[in-house]
Design a protein around this motif. Structure first.
Motif, PDB file in Angstrom:
ATOM      1  N   PHE A 185       0.843  -1.201   0.000  1.00 41.11           N
ATOM      2  CA  PHE A 185       0.000   0.000   0.000  1.00 41.11           C
ATOM      3  C   PHE A 185       0.881   1.255   0.000  1.00 41.11           C
ATOM      4  CE2 PHE A 185       0.718  -0.798   4.503  1.00 41.11           C
ATOM      5  CZ  PHE A 185       0.952   0.469   5.017  1.00 41.11           C
ATOM      6  N   HIS A 186       0.315   2.346  -0.468  1.00 39.35           N
ATOM      7  CA  HIS A 186       1.075   3.593  -0.583  1.00 39.35           C
ATOM      8  C   HIS A 186       1.371   4.162   0.812  1.00 39.35           C
ATOM      9  CE1 HIS A 186       2.395   7.472  -1.978  1.00 39.35           C
ATOM     10  NE2 HIS A 186       2.201   7.123  -3.233  1.00 39.35           N
ATOM     11  N   PRO A 187       2.627   4.577   1.058  1.00 40.24           N
ATOM     12  CA  PRO A 187       2.974   5.053   2.405  1.00 40.24           C
ATOM     13  C   PRO A 187       2.261   6.344   2.812  1.00 40.24           C
ATOM     14  CG  PRO A 187       4.818   5.385   0.885  1.00 40.24           C
ATOM     15  CD  PRO A 187       3.794   4.549   0.161  1.00 40.24           C
ATOM     16  N   LEU A 188       1.624   7.033   1.872  1.00 36.81           N
ATOM     17  CA  LEU A 188       0.898   8.250   2.286  1.00 36.81           C
ATOM     18  C   LEU A 188      -0.358   7.915   3.100  1.00 36.81           C
ATOM     19  CD1 LEU A 188       1.165  10.647  -0.799  1.00 36.81           C
ATOM     20  CD2 LEU A 188       2.059  11.065   1.506  1.00 36.81           C
ATOM     21  N   PHE A 189      -0.896   6.701   2.924  1.00 36.35           N
ATOM     22  CA  PHE A 189      -2.118   6.363   3.670  1.00 36.35           C
ATOM     23  C   PHE A 189      -1.822   6.285   5.167  1.00 36.35           C
ATOM     24  CE2 PHE A 189      -3.259   4.688  -0.574  1.00 36.35           C
ATOM     25  CZ  PHE A 189      -4.366   5.511  -0.788  1.00 36.35           C
ATOM     26  N   GLY A 190      -2.456   7.128   5.900  1.00 27.36           N
ATOM     27  CA  GLY A 190      -2.230   7.202   7.337  1.00 27.36           C
ATOM     28  C   GLY A 190      -1.191   8.233   7.734  1.00 27.36           C
ATOM     29  N   ALA A 191      -0.439   8.716   6.748  1.00 24.61           N
ATOM     30  CA  ALA A 191       0.658   9.639   7.064  1.00 24.61           C
ATOM     31  C   ALA A 191       0.276  11.104   6.857  1.00 24.61           C
ATOM     32  CB  ALA A 191       1.888   9.290   6.221  1.00 24.61           C
ATOM     33  N   MET A 192      -0.952  11.362   6.417  1.00 23.95           N
ATOM     34  CA  MET A 192      -1.419  12.746   6.244  1.00 23.95           C
ATOM     35  C   MET A 192      -2.765  12.910   6.946  1.00 23.95           C
ATOM     36  SD  MET A 192      -0.390  13.631   2.279  1.00 23.95           S
ATOM     37  CE  MET A 192      -0.868  15.349   2.441  1.00 23.95           C
ATOM     38  N   PRO A 193      -2.764  12.807   8.270  1.00 25.06           N
ATOM     39  CA  PRO A 193      -4.041  12.751   9.005  1.00 25.06           C
ATOM     40  C   PRO A 193      -4.912  13.988   8.833  1.00 25.06           C
ATOM     41  CG  PRO A 193      -2.158  12.999  10.504  1.00 25.06           C
ATOM     42  CD  PRO A 193      -1.591  12.660   9.163  1.00 25.06           C
ATOM     43  N   LYS A 194      -4.321  15.131   8.483  1.00 28.00           N
ATOM     44  CA  LYS A 194      -5.139  16.350   8.370  1.00 28.00           C
ATOM     45  C   LYS A 194      -5.753  16.524   6.982  1.00 28.00           C
ATOM     46  CE  LYS A 194      -2.446  18.789  11.884  1.00 28.00           C
ATOM     47  NZ  LYS A 194      -0.967  18.782  11.741  1.00 28.00           N
ATOM     48  N   THR A 195      -5.462  15.595   6.087  1.00 26.41           N
ATOM     49  CA  THR A 195      -5.895  15.759   4.701  1.00 26.41           C
ATOM     50  C   THR A 195      -6.744  14.568   4.276  1.00 26.41           C
ATOM     51  OG1 THR A 195      -3.701  16.739   4.340  1.00 26.41           O
ATOM     52  CG2 THR A 195      -5.011  16.243   2.376  1.00 26.41           C
ATOM     53  N   PRO A 196      -7.929  14.813   3.732  1.00 29.29           N
ATOM     54  CA  PRO A 196      -8.674  13.674   3.166  1.00 29.29           C
ATOM     55  C   PRO A 196      -7.886  13.071   2.001  1.00 29.29           C
ATOM     56  CG  PRO A 196     -10.054  15.658   3.253  1.00 29.29           C
ATOM     57  CD  PRO A 196      -8.647  16.087   3.559  1.00 29.29           C
ATOM     58  N   LEU A 197      -7.709  11.774   2.025  1.00 33.15           N
ATOM     59  CA  LEU A 197      -6.982  11.091   0.954  1.00 33.15           C
ATOM     60  C   LEU A 197      -7.938  10.181   0.205  1.00 33.15           C
ATOM     61  CD1 LEU A 197      -3.610   9.955   2.626  1.00 33.15           C
ATOM     62  CD2 LEU A 197      -4.126  12.104   1.467  1.00 33.15           C
ATOM     63  N   ALA A 198      -7.967  10.343  -1.111  1.00 32.54           N
ATOM     64  CA  ALA A 198      -8.747   9.417  -1.938  1.00 32.54           C
ATOM     65  C   ALA A 198      -7.847   8.273  -2.371  1.00 32.54           C
ATOM     66  CB  ALA A 198      -9.288  10.140  -3.161  1.00 32.54           C
ATOM     67  N   LEU A 199      -8.426   7.095  -2.483  1.00 30.24           N
ATOM     68  CA  LEU A 199      -7.704   5.946  -3.035  1.00 30.24           C
ATOM     69  C   LEU A 199      -7.992   5.880  -4.531  1.00 30.24           C
ATOM     70  CD1 LEU A 199      -6.217   3.181  -2.897  1.00 30.24           C
ATOM     71  CD2 LEU A 199      -8.422   2.171  -2.256  1.00 30.24           C
ATOM     72  N   GLU A 200      -6.928   5.851  -5.335  1.00 25.05           N
ATOM     73  CA  GLU A 200      -7.105   5.681  -6.780  1.00 25.05           C
ATOM     74  C   GLU A 200      -6.707   4.272  -7.172  1.00 25.05           C
ATOM     75  OE1 GLU A 200      -5.600   8.827  -9.483  1.00 25.05           O
ATOM     76  OE2 GLU A 200      -4.839   7.227 -10.766  1.00 25.05           O
ATOM     77  N   LEU A 201      -7.664   3.530  -7.702  1.00 32.62           N
ATOM     78  CA  LEU A 201      -7.423   2.176  -8.197  1.00 32.62           C
ATOM     79  C   LEU A 201      -7.515   2.204  -9.715  1.00 32.62           C
ATOM     80  CD1 LEU A 201      -9.795   0.427  -5.644  1.00 32.62           C
ATOM     81  CD2 LEU A 201      -7.297   0.312  -5.607  1.00 32.62           C
ATOM     82  N   GLN A 202      -6.880   1.233 -10.363  1.00 33.51           N
ATOM     83  CA  GLN A 202      -6.996   1.169 -11.818  1.00 33.51           C
ATOM     84  C   GLN A 202      -7.837  -0.039 -12.186  1.00 33.51           C
ATOM     85  OE1 GLN A 202      -3.578   0.334 -14.417  1.00 33.51           O
ATOM     86  NE2 GLN A 202      -3.965   2.235 -15.521  1.00 33.51           N
ATOM     87  N   ILE A 203      -8.993   0.227 -12.768  1.00 34.38           N
ATOM     88  CA  ILE A 203      -9.865  -0.872 -13.191  1.00 34.38           C
ATOM     89  C   ILE A 203      -9.396  -1.409 -14.545  1.00 34.38           C
ATOM     90  CG2 ILE A 203     -12.255  -1.595 -13.530  1.00 34.38           C
ATOM     91  CD1 ILE A 203     -13.090   0.985 -12.015  1.00 34.38           C
TER      92      ILE A 203
END
Ligand code: GCU
Length: 672
Positions: free
Chosen positions: A364-382
């Motif tokens: 998983f991308h290391p940004l997940f959980g590392a930017m608590p003040k910012t809403p993070l969207a998950l981008e998947l490739q279908i």
């Protein structure tokens, strides 16, 4: 013809008891809700579905009689209907049996009309999959606010990384000619709860923001609106220069800010419920704020300011990397993490699932959980850019599930970061790069429809099990017969690990041939940019193989939470699946299986081929259960996949062998 056009909304006649119960539970339809284009769409869908499944169209009436199916909003709810309306929210629904005015009925209940539409699709799904409709008791509300498709569609209708024909959007004929397919597209998305669509490629042309194109986008928005779907556009950062004649696109320049404000006002005059902008900036040659010495927050906030008065959002992508980086995997974190807390409230930073680029497997991308003040969207490739395009059968449900359920070490899974619950963000989003085009079957192959489906279901509830989703899809799309259904589900669930094995086992990545990314090219080493070469990613030599991202190497592992970083810093505690992502190891490194690394690598390539052969056998045995047209089509695709899995295995093993100088492990079959 069974060409797949109807997707999972086939509504073919059910057999026996399954049909009888639909007839019994949907004798008539009652709309106890205000009439709107959305409730109209719900009623139309129910009538169409019931007519197809039960062979008889239900009467539309205002009388509540036994066997009625009622669409009910809170304000219109008949006395005696007790429901916890609050928890359904704006988009949720409840489905259940009730006794109203003495009659045994089924209610589809929601606070608003979109919830009724979603509830109608859920009821139809239950009917199609053969659930016991008399025991129905579902309450469901989406966990993620913005559930979006990203189309990488160019204005000339070429789809970047598209393997299903041309773009659906016929820009030339829009806005006057509205292809009925636009409505079917909206139905399919609404059936999954997808509520946003970015019409154009992230590698955007400024033209998409000109008046003629806005009128075309507005026409599409008009078709999608009754289905709860908002339109978004990818915005080119340099548009003020290209369209506005300004000398700069510097986000801190007042004239540039004024230009975007005026542009946003113009967009909202054309599309009053416009969703917002998706932006790829300072990545792969796209313009961006760094061209003017500014950062991503400066750029995103300028657009956010222009959209805020209208309620729009900015989805600012974190997919960035520059030439000659020593480890490309580190760049997004390096550029974005320090900006946490600096983004405007209507900005979402959109992060790919992994730190490289939609590989068969990535951590998983290391940004997940590392930017608590910012809403993070998950981008998947279908769309399966790196997974055999639309010819290989690879079901992505397990890949999506693996990312969503990964524990970030920051107090929750990726799913909890993305749905906003970990940090209490109201804004939350999940995006899938669409695999949709003008092919009759929409996705380029029958089974690639399931990837669109799985994405939508997981966007609604990221905790749904991939196996459950696959079962529903198979039941809606192919068959409800248990043995056949289970056999197909097993194939689908096995297919993801198979592609990892025959392309990039043990944490290897980006071995695909250059540019198109189809087929093996681990030997490629002559590209203008080092970080585009497969050799940059596998680093195989006499001494061993793998990318050392541990503390002795690039130390990319340090971008993860301490608990995760500790595990992945040591090859002995790194799962074999990610081993060569994080470590460069000698060919004779001892694997947990007891094999050497070299022997394990060969065994995994072999296993991938064997799994595909097994999928083929299973599919062949399903001939009596599947209509001839789709059975033959899938069989033909599987034959290609079986051949190309061997191509991958044999090419990769031969290449790695040429580098390692090692003989093939004992018992290995020579290439066929
Ligand atoms: C990949 C893909 C490109 C795309 C890019 C992106 O690199 O190959 O076609 O533009 O991702 O996500 O921006």
């Amino acid at each position: 013809a069974e060409d797949g056009y109807d997707l999972w909304l086939r509504y073919r006649p059910l057999a026996g008891a399954a049909q009888a119960q639909v007839q019994a539970r949907a004798r008539s339809l009652v709309l106890a809700a205000p009439t709107s284009p959305t409730t109209q769409a719900a009623v139309t869908e129910l009538r169409r579905g019931i007519q197809g499944l039960a062979g008889r169209e239900p009467e539309l009436t205002s009388r509540v009689s036994p066997g009625a199916l009622l669409l009910v909003t809170r304000a219109q709810a008949p006395a005696g209907l007790a429901l916890s309306w609050e928890e359904l929210g704006r988009e949720g629904y409840a489905l259940r049996r009730a006794t109203l005015q003495g009659a045994d009925v089924t209610v589809i209940a929601a606070n608003g009309d979109v919830g009724l539409l979603y509830g109608s699709f859920a009821w139809l799904r239950a009917a199609q999959t053969g659930e016991d409709l008399s025991k129905l008791d579902q309450r469901s509300a989406p966990k993620v606010a913005l559930r979006m498709l990203n189309h990488w569609d160019n204005l000339d209708r070429h789809v970047e990384r598209g393997y299903a024909g041309a773009s659906l959007w016929d820009w030339w004929k829009l806005p006057d000619i509205l292809d009925p397919r636009y409505t079917d597209y909206a139905r399919a998305n609404a059936s999954l709860g997808i509520n946003g669509t970015v019409l154009n490629n992230v590698n955007a042309k400024a033209d998409s923001l000109t008046a003629p194109y806005l009128a075309k986008a507005a026409a599409l928005a008009g078709v999608f609106r009754p289905y709860g779907i908002k339109v978004y556009l990818s915005a080119r950062f340099s548009a003020p220069v290209e369209l506005g004649g300004l000398k700069t696109a510097d986000p801190l320049d007042p004239a540039v800010r004024a230009w975007w404000k005026a542009k946003a006002d113009e967009v909202y005059r054309a599309i009053p419920d416009f969703g917002g902008f998706l932006v790829k900036a300072n990545s792969e040659g796209q313009p961006g704020p760094q061209d003017y010495g500014r950062n991503h927050a400066d750029g995103a906030n300028m657009l956010a300011e222009a959209l805020a008065p209208h309620g729009g959002v900015v989805l600012w992508r974190a997919f960035v990397y520059a030439a000659d980086a020593s480890d490309r995997a580190k760049q997004a974190y390096a550029e974005f993490q320090p900006l946490d807390g600096r983004f405007a409230p209507n900005v979402i930073v959109q992060v790919k699932n992994g730190p490289i680029d939609f590989q068969p497997r990535e951590p998983f991308h290391p940004l997940f959980g590392a930017m608590p003040k910012t809403p993070l969207a998950l981008e998947l490739q279908i769309t399966k850019e790196y997974l055999g395009f639309s010819t290989h059968l690879v079901h992505l449900g397990p890949l999506f599930e693996e990312v969503l359920q990964a524990d970030t070490g920051h107090g929750g899974t990726v799913a909890r970061v993305v749905d906003g619950s970990l940090e209490g963000h109201k804004l939350s989003a999940i995006a899938g790069v669409a695999n949709i085009g003008t092919d009759r079957n929409w996705s380029g192959s029958q089974f690639d429809q399931a990837n669109w489906y799985a994405f939508g279901r997981l966007a609604w509830d990221p905790d749904t099990k991939a196996g459950r989703i696959a079962r529903d899809w198979v039941a809606q799309t192919f068959t409800t017969r248990p043995a056949a259904r289970d056999a197909i589900v097993d194939m689908m669930l096995a297919s993801r690990e198979a592609v990892v094995d025959y392309m990039t086992p043990l944490g290897l990545h980006h071995l695909m041939d250059t540019g198109h990314h189809y087929g093996p090219g681990p030997w490629v080493n002559n590209l203008e940019r080092a970080d585009w070469n497969p050799t940059y990613f596998h680093k195989a030599g006499r001494d061993g193989i793998g990318f050392d991202r541990s503390p002795t190497g690039s130390n990319a592992v340090a971008q993860y939470a301490p608990s995760v970083a500790r595990l992945w810093s040591d090859p002995r505690t790194t799962p074999p699946e990610l081993l060569l992502w994080f470590h460069h190891l000698p060919w004779d490194y001892a694997m947990p299986s007891g094999r050497t690394l070299w022997a394990e690598l060969v065994a995994r390539y072999d296993r991938g081929v064997a799994t595909v052969d097994d999928m083929r056998r299973r599919w062949a045995a399903l001939e009596p259960d599947i209509d001839p047209q789709r059975h033959a089509e899938v069989a033909a695709y599987l034959a290609v996949q079986a051949r190309e899995a061997r191509w991958w295995r044999d090419a990769c093993i031969a290449y790695f062998q040429s580098v390692s100088g090692l003989p093939l492990p004992a018992g290995t079959r020579p290439p066929e």
